[in-house]
Each structure stands twice: as C-alpha cells, then as structure tokens.
Design a protein around this motif. Structure first.
Motif, PDB file in Angstrom:
ATOM      1  N   UNK A   1       0.830  -0.968   0.076  1.00 44.65           N
ATOM      2  CA  UNK A   1       0.116   0.109   0.070  1.00 44.65           C
ATOM      3  C   UNK A   1       0.957   1.219   0.028  1.00 44.65           C
ATOM      4  N   UNK A   2       1.956   1.107   0.826  1.00 47.60           N
ATOM      5  CA  UNK A   2       2.799   2.476   0.646  1.00 47.60           C
ATOM      6  C   UNK A   2       3.495   2.557  -0.850  1.00 47.60           C
TER       7      UNK A   2
ATOM      8  N   UNK B   1       3.351   5.635  -3.936  1.00 49.86           N
ATOM      9  CA  UNK B   1       4.945   6.040  -4.053  1.00 49.86           C
ATOM     10  C   UNK B   1       5.614   6.245  -3.123  1.00 49.86           C
ATOM     11  N   UNK B   2       5.708   5.414  -1.937  1.00 52.45           N
ATOM     12  CA  UNK B   2       6.572   5.567  -0.733  1.00 52.45           C
ATOM     13  C   UNK B   2       7.124   4.294  -0.376  1.00 52.45           C
ATOM     14  N   UNK B   3       8.207   3.790  -1.200  1.00 52.31           N
ATOM     15  CA  UNK B   3       8.880   2.487  -1.291  1.00 52.31           C
ATOM     16  C   UNK B   3       9.816   2.302  -0.034  1.00 52.31           C
ATOM     17  N   UNK B   4       9.827   3.071   0.862  1.00 50.75           N
ATOM     18  CA  UNK B   4      10.718   2.851   2.012  1.00 50.75           C
ATOM     19  C   UNK B   4      10.395   1.453   2.805  1.00 50.75           C
ATOM     20  N   UNK B   5       8.941   1.413   3.114  1.00 48.30           N
ATOM     21  CA  UNK B   5       8.846   0.246   3.773  1.00 48.30           C
ATOM     22  C   UNK B   5       9.188  -1.085   3.256  1.00 48.30           C
ATOM     23  N   UNK B   6       9.084  -1.262   1.603  1.00 51.27           N
ATOM     24  CA  UNK B   6       9.454  -2.326   1.008  1.00 51.27           C
ATOM     25  C   UNK B   6      10.877  -2.456   1.199  1.00 51.27           C
TER      26      UNK B   6
ATOM     27  N   UNK C   1      -4.499  -2.086  -7.273  1.00 50.96           N
ATOM     28  CA  UNK C   1      -5.377  -2.481  -6.089  1.00 50.96           C
ATOM     29  C   UNK C   1      -4.696  -3.957  -5.268  1.00 50.96           C
ATOM     30  N   UNK C   2      -4.671  -3.738  -4.258  1.00 46.38           N
ATOM     31  CA  UNK C   2      -4.139  -4.757  -3.639  1.00 46.38           C
ATOM     32  C   UNK C   2      -5.442  -5.820  -3.163  1.00 46.38           C
ATOM     33  N   UNK C   3      -5.602  -6.930  -3.677  1.00 47.97           N
ATOM     34  CA  UNK C   3      -6.741  -7.558  -3.374  1.00 47.97           C
ATOM     35  C   UNK C   3      -6.804  -8.611  -2.252  1.00 47.97           C
TER      36      UNK C   3
END
Length: 128
Positions: A15-16, A20-25, A69-71
C-alpha cells in the motif's frame, strides 16, 4: 516474525508502494534478496539485492500506472502471497493492459529473502 507479522508488513509495504512511498518495502528486503519477475516483457528478469529491486522499480517508469489495487495478502509460516490488480499503459506503444499480479514473498527472519512476481497477460501491450 510470525506469519501474521509478515502478512501485515507486506500489506503495508504494498500500500505504501502504491502511494509511491517505497521505504517500507526496502526496509523488508534482505541484503541478498532475489527478486524474480516472470513476465513476457522488458520488466522480466532476476534482480539481486535491494539495488536490483530498485532497478526493477525504476523500469516501471516505462509505464503509466492507471490502477493498482491490493486484492488479498495471505500468509502461512515464512511465506506471504499477495494478489493485486494492476492496470497500466506502456509509454512506448501507448497500449494499455490490466490483470492480476501474484507475488510470493519468502521470509528469512524479518526480511524478504526471495520474491517471485507473476503478471498475467501483459505482454501484448509491449508490442507495436
């Protein structure tokens, strides 16, 4: 981490990423992560380490994402499976596509050691 912890971490990271917030990945990636992308287009390939994953995400600049969408995010033991619906237009061909993307994440401890990305039916948008 428990399966539920891994599930929540992946759900948050996706969801991040959508926002467009890839830091958590990137915080979840092991230094030796192997990111395999099984697609019949230029995004396909094997990407090693966080810099490889960053290179893969950089290739996403070749497309304009219209929907993400994250299903579902499911977890069991050290594996998390994410199902997402992704729609995009390939910038070079101006063709659009959408479909289900499945990502299987393998965890070692609290880090993703391997990811396998499979996108269904996106190849046609890449040809003129």
């Amino acid at each position: 981490m428990t399966a539920a912890d891994n599930q929540e971490a992946v759900n948050t990271a996706l969801n991040d990423l959508k926002a467009q917030r890839p830091a958590s990945l990137f915080g979840l990636l092991a230094e030796t992560v192997v990111w395999n992308v099984y697609e019949d287009n230029p995004l396909g390939g094997t990407y090693n380490g966080p810099t490889g994953v960053q290179a893969y995400l950089g290739k996403m600049e070749q497309v304009t994402i219209s929907s993400f969408t994250v299903d579902a995010v499911l977890a069991q033991n050290d594996q998390v499976v994410a199902l997402a619906t992704l729609g995009y237009t390939v910038n070079a061909t101006e063709k659009s596509t959408s479909g289900i993307t499945v990502v299987v994440f393998d965890f070692t401890g609290a880090k993703i050691s391997e990811a396998r990305v499979v996108a269904a039916g996106t190849g046609g948008a890449w040809t003129s």
